[in-house]
Each structure stands twice: as C-alpha cells, then as structure tokens.
Design a protein around this motif. Structure first.
Motif, PDB file in Angstrom:
ATOM      1  N   ALA A   1      -6.594   5.613  -0.930  1.00  0.00           N
ATOM      2  CA  ALA A   1      -6.553   4.481  -1.956  1.00  0.00           C
ATOM      3  C   ALA A   1      -5.599   5.009  -3.112  1.00  0.00           C
ATOM      4  O   ALA A   1      -5.375   6.527  -3.284  1.00  0.00           O
ATOM      5  CB  ALA A   1      -7.585   4.127  -2.443  1.00  0.00           C
ATOM      6  N   ALA A   2      -5.061   4.178  -4.009  1.00  0.00           N
ATOM      7  CA  ALA A   2      -4.461   4.816  -5.026  1.00  0.00           C
ATOM      8  C   ALA A   2      -4.471   3.665  -6.202  1.00  0.00           C
ATOM      9  O   ALA A   2      -4.506   2.572  -5.880  1.00  0.00           O
ATOM     10  CB  ALA A   2      -3.066   4.896  -4.784  1.00  0.00           C
ATOM     11  N   ILE A   3      -4.181   4.249  -7.302  1.00  0.00           N
ATOM     12  CA  ILE A   3      -4.319   3.201  -8.601  1.00  0.00           C
ATOM     13  C   ILE A   3      -3.307   3.740  -9.543  1.00  0.00           C
ATOM     14  O   ILE A   3      -3.030   4.904  -9.724  1.00  0.00           O
ATOM     15  CB  ILE A   3      -5.824   3.255  -9.352  1.00  0.00           C
ATOM     16  N   ASN A   4      -2.601   2.800 -10.166  1.00  0.00           N
ATOM     17  CA  ASN A   4      -1.727   3.043 -11.182  1.00  0.00           C
ATOM     18  C   ASN A   4      -2.305   3.200 -12.464  1.00  0.00           C
ATOM     19  O   ASN A   4      -3.189   2.261 -12.988  1.00  0.00           O
ATOM     20  CB  ASN A   4      -0.586   2.332 -11.474  1.00  0.00           C
ATOM     21  N   LEU A   5      -2.355   4.123 -13.323  1.00  0.00           N
ATOM     22  CA  LEU A   5      -3.173   4.191 -14.525  1.00  0.00           C
ATOM     23  C   LEU A   5      -2.762   3.602 -15.762  1.00  0.00           C
ATOM     24  O   LEU A   5      -3.684   3.264 -16.563  1.00  0.00           O
ATOM     25  CB  LEU A   5      -3.189   5.782 -14.931  1.00  0.00           C
ATOM     26  N   ASN A   6      -1.646   3.183 -15.734  1.00  0.00           N
ATOM     27  CA  ASN A   6      -1.130   2.302 -16.818  1.00  0.00           C
ATOM     28  C   ASN A   6      -1.525   0.977 -16.489  1.00  0.00           C
ATOM     29  O   ASN A   6      -2.193   0.067 -17.471  1.00  0.00           O
ATOM     30  CB  ASN A   6       0.672   2.548 -16.939  1.00  0.00           C
ATOM     31  N   GLY A   7      -1.136   0.235 -15.539  1.00  0.00           N
ATOM     32  CA  GLY A   7      -1.313  -0.971 -15.207  1.00  0.00           C
ATOM     33  C   GLY A   7      -2.514  -1.350 -14.387  1.00  0.00           C
ATOM     34  O   GLY A   7      -3.164  -2.421 -14.339  1.00  0.00           O
ATOM     35  N   GLY A   8      -3.010  -0.541 -13.589  1.00  0.00           N
ATOM     36  CA  GLY A   8      -4.401  -0.562 -12.998  1.00  0.00           C
ATOM     37  C   GLY A   8      -4.262  -1.206 -11.423  1.00  0.00           C
ATOM     38  O   GLY A   8      -4.980  -1.512 -10.846  1.00  0.00           O
ATOM     39  N   THR A   9      -2.810  -1.539 -11.046  1.00  0.00           N
ATOM     40  CA  THR A   9      -2.694  -1.845  -9.896  1.00  0.00           C
ATOM     41  C   THR A   9      -3.302  -0.792  -8.629  1.00  0.00           C
ATOM     42  O   THR A   9      -3.255   0.189  -9.059  1.00  0.00           O
ATOM     43  CB  THR A   9      -1.322  -2.196  -9.490  1.00  0.00           C
ATOM     44  N   THR A  10      -3.863  -1.394  -7.540  1.00  0.00           N
ATOM     45  CA  THR A  10      -4.541  -0.593  -6.409  1.00  0.00           C
ATOM     46  C   THR A  10      -3.700  -0.805  -5.248  1.00  0.00           C
ATOM     47  O   THR A  10      -3.199  -1.823  -5.030  1.00  0.00           O
ATOM     48  CB  THR A  10      -5.865  -0.829  -6.506  1.00  0.00           C
ATOM     49  N   ASP A  11      -3.913   0.144  -4.467  1.00  0.00           N
ATOM     50  CA  ASP A  11      -3.620  -0.041  -3.053  1.00  0.00           C
ATOM     51  C   ASP A  11      -4.757   0.822  -2.237  1.00  0.00           C
ATOM     52  O   ASP A  11      -5.257   1.752  -2.555  1.00  0.00           O
ATOM     53  CB  ASP A  11      -2.228   0.734  -2.836  1.00  0.00           C
ATOM     54  N   TYR A  12      -4.906   0.370  -0.717  1.00  0.00           N
ATOM     55  CA  TYR A  12      -5.975   0.764  -0.122  1.00  0.00           C
ATOM     56  C   TYR A  12      -5.361   0.960   1.456  1.00  0.00           C
ATOM     57  O   TYR A  12      -4.484   0.283   1.904  1.00  0.00           O
ATOM     58  CB  TYR A  12      -6.937  -0.168  -0.097  1.00  0.00           C
ATOM     59  N   GLY A  13      -5.790   2.059   1.749  1.00  0.00           N
ATOM     60  CA  GLY A  13      -5.437   2.491   3.320  1.00  0.00           C
ATOM     61  C   GLY A  13      -6.359   1.201   4.224  1.00  0.00           C
ATOM     62  O   GLY A  13      -7.531   0.846   3.784  1.00  0.00           O
ATOM     63  N   SER A  14      -5.862   0.834   5.347  1.00  0.00           N
ATOM     64  CA  SER A  14      -6.343  -0.025   6.332  1.00  0.00           C
ATOM     65  C   SER A  14      -7.844   0.257   6.604  1.00  0.00           C
ATOM     66  O   SER A  14      -8.724  -0.793   6.956  1.00  0.00           O
ATOM     67  CB  SER A  14      -5.459  -0.330   7.476  1.00  0.00           C
ATOM     68  N   SER A  15      -8.128   1.426   6.874  1.00  0.00           N
ATOM     69  CA  SER A  15      -9.316   1.703   7.468  1.00  0.00           C
ATOM     70  C   SER A  15     -10.350   1.887   6.408  1.00  0.00           C
ATOM     71  O   SER A  15     -11.673   1.655   6.706  1.00  0.00           O
ATOM     72  CB  SER A  15      -9.073   3.248   7.819  1.00  0.00           C
ATOM     73  N   VAL A  16     -10.237   1.814   5.212  1.00  0.00           N
ATOM     74  CA  VAL A  16     -11.046   1.746   4.007  1.00  0.00           C
ATOM     75  C   VAL A  16     -11.185   0.285   3.394  1.00  0.00           C
ATOM     76  O   VAL A  16     -12.121   0.207   2.434  1.00  0.00           O
ATOM     77  CB  VAL A  16     -11.046   3.027   3.053  1.00  0.00           C
TER      78      VAL A  16
END
Length: 121
Positions: free
Chosen positions: A47-62
């Motif tokens: 997973a990942a998150i942008n600390l400025n805008g808060g957008t997130t992304d996730y791997g398919s397995s989680v």
C-alpha cells in the motif's frame, strides 16, 4: 530516516497495526509506501499514501483488508491489517519517495529496516 514498529505475531482472522515514523527531513510532499517480503519470494507492494493529498493505493492481495493512513502530524503512517492470513507473513518495510504514490519499489528512495509480521493459522 524511516522506522517501522508494530510487527509481531498475529492470528488468522485477527488484526495488527504497523507504524512508520519518518524523521530527518520534511516529508509533507512525499509518499510513503509499505512493501513486504516473504521468505524465498520477491518483494511485494502492499500500500502507499501521499502525505500531501492523502491519496492511497493498494496491492491486489490486501485490498479490502488493509488500510493505510497518515497521522495528524504527517510524519507517521499506519498500516492497519485486518482479516490476517498466514500468507501475510513477511518482513514489512516502509519506504518514501518524493511526489505521488507508485507501486514500483524502484521509485522509492528511502527505506526502513523492516518489521517481522507472522500470522499463525
């Protein structure tokens, strides 16, 4: 510097929360990602998150089980792991890059030392 904490032993179906504390620079324009590596396997984007805008992304397995979030001070990132599975067992690393989130590990410049997560069945 990135320091992970919160790893340990969990049970299948249970929850654990990991923390990544960032220090040494201003990380407000950075993205923080979580990766994991199980024994004998390639490193995997979690997973990942942008600390400025808060957008997130996730791997398919989680996706749908794990949630990434940022603390109020924007120098701490959390990974809430629910519905744990034995296959979630791995060393979990947090990493940082300037700008938007990416799933590719090569994009991340700064890495923590990792924290072990073990899920028993």
């Amino acid at each position: 510097q990135l320091v992970e904490s919160g790893g340990g032993l969990g049970q299948a179906g249970g929850s654990l929360r990991l923390s990544c504390a960032a220090s040494g620079r201003t990380f407000s324009d950075y993205s923080i990602g979580w990766f994991r590596q199980a024994p004998g396997k390639d490193i995997e984007f979690v997973a990942a998150i942008n600390l400025n805008g808060g957008t997130t992304d996730y791997g398919s397995s989680v996706k749908g089980r794990f949630t990434i979030s940022r603390g109020d001070a924007k120098n701490t990132v959390y990974l809430q792991m629910n519905s744990l599975r034995p296959e979630d067992t791995a060393v979990y690393y947090c990493a940082a890059l300037y700008g938007r989130t990416y799933s590719a590990r090569e994009r991340y410049r700064y890495w923590g030392q990792g924290t072990q997560v073990t899920v028993s069945s």
